[in-house]
Design a protein around this motif. Structure first.
Motif, mmCIF file in Angstrom:
data_model
loop_
_atom_site.group_PDB
_atom_site.id
_atom_site.type_symbol
_atom_site.label_atom_id
_atom_site.label_comp_id
_atom_site.label_asym_id
_atom_site.label_seq_id
_atom_site.Cartn_x
_atom_site.Cartn_y
_atom_site.Cartn_z
ATOM 1 N N ASP A 117 -15.470 -29.839 55.551
ATOM 2 C CA ASP A 117 -16.470 -30.705 54.929
ATOM 3 C C ASP A 117 -17.568 -31.022 55.949
ATOM 4 O O ASP A 117 -17.295 -31.638 56.970
ATOM 5 N N ARG A 139 -23.698 -45.524 50.130
ATOM 6 C CA ARG A 139 -22.936 -45.175 48.927
ATOM 7 C C ARG A 139 -22.262 -43.818 49.074
ATOM 8 O O ARG A 139 -21.309 -43.514 48.370
ATOM 9 N N ALA A 140 -22.767 -42.997 49.983
ATOM 10 C CA ALA A 140 -22.184 -41.672 50.209
ATOM 11 C C ALA A 140 -21.080 -41.712 51.253
ATOM 12 O O ALA A 140 -20.089 -41.007 51.144
ATOM 13 N N THR A 141 -21.244 -42.525 52.290
ATOM 14 C CA THR A 141 -20.252 -42.670 53.344
ATOM 15 C C THR A 141 -20.438 -44.046 53.950
ATOM 16 O O THR A 141 -21.534 -44.599 53.913
ATOM 17 N N ARG A 199 -20.095 -33.048 55.582
ATOM 18 C CA ARG A 199 -20.714 -34.373 55.428
ATOM 19 C C ARG A 199 -20.434 -35.255 56.643
ATOM 20 O O ARG A 199 -19.451 -35.073 57.355
ATOM 21 N N THR A 228 -29.096 -47.860 51.808
ATOM 22 C CA THR A 228 -28.319 -48.026 50.577
ATOM 23 C C THR A 228 -27.894 -46.683 50.000
ATOM 24 O O THR A 228 -26.798 -46.560 49.454
ATOM 25 N N THR A 229 -28.723 -45.672 50.141
ATOM 26 C CA THR A 229 -28.351 -44.338 49.658
ATOM 27 C C THR A 229 -27.200 -43.769 50.478
ATOM 28 O O THR A 229 -26.201 -43.298 49.924
ATOM 29 N N LEU A 230 -27.324 -43.822 51.794
ATOM 30 C CA LEU A 230 -26.275 -43.268 52.655
ATOM 31 C C LEU A 230 -24.984 -44.079 52.580
ATOM 32 O O LEU A 230 -23.896 -43.506 52.607
ATOM 33 N N GLN A 288 -18.800 -38.051 58.442
ATOM 34 C CA GLN A 288 -17.542 -38.754 58.258
ATOM 35 C C GLN A 288 -17.693 -40.224 58.619
ATOM 36 O O GLN A 288 -16.941 -41.072 58.143
#
Length: 144
Positions: free
Chosen positions: A96, A135-137, A98, A131-133, A100
């Motif tokens: 992955d 919600r992703a991690t 993304r 706020t975008t990031l 971590q």
């Protein structure tokens, strides 16, 4: 009554040098390089660094604006963003890619603890990049 959304856009195109791209935003231009594992020259910031820089810059500006609105005499803001990811995924291996973890460290000069808390709340609720990031991690935020 509907709200008109703001739209931001950016473009990217390959340059004549392998592993280098030219970015365009509102008539401004920036060079980005891919890192050596992807065949890039690694002379300009890479996209991962640009993402973290966007987070740090957005946090800086939100704190500046919120302080002005709240009447806080903010003497200075310094923000550092760091993130951990597995580069093997970027190179095509089955991992992955993304982030971590992301860490955001703020030095807020000239504020007391209550004012710092108010500015951190503004960051967590008003910064579009944060706020975008978040919600992703998860993003760890701390004061210097």
């Amino acid at each position: 009554m509907s709200t008109t959304l703001a739209t931001a856009s950016a473009g990217s195109r390959l340059s004549n040098e392998p592993g280098r791209a030219l970015l365009a935003m509102r008539g401004q231009h920036l060079v980005t390089d891919s890192p050596p594992p992807l065949g890039g020259p690694n002379e300009a910031p890479n996209p991962v660094e640009l993402l973290l820089a966007a987070l740090a810059a957005c946090a800086t500006f939100v704190c500046e604006r919120a302080a002005a609105e709240m009447g806080i005499a903010l003497a200075g803001v310094s923000v550092t963003a760091a993130g951990d990811f597995d580069p093997r995924g970027v190179c095509g291996e089955p991992f992955d890619p993304r982030f971590q973890a992301i860490r955001l460290r703020l030095a807020l000069d000239g504020v007391d603890a209550a004012q710092a808390d108010a500015l951190l709340h503004a960051l967590r609720t008003r910064c579009p990049v944060y706020t975008t990031l978040a919600r992703a991690t998860g993003i760890e935020v701390s004061l210097a």
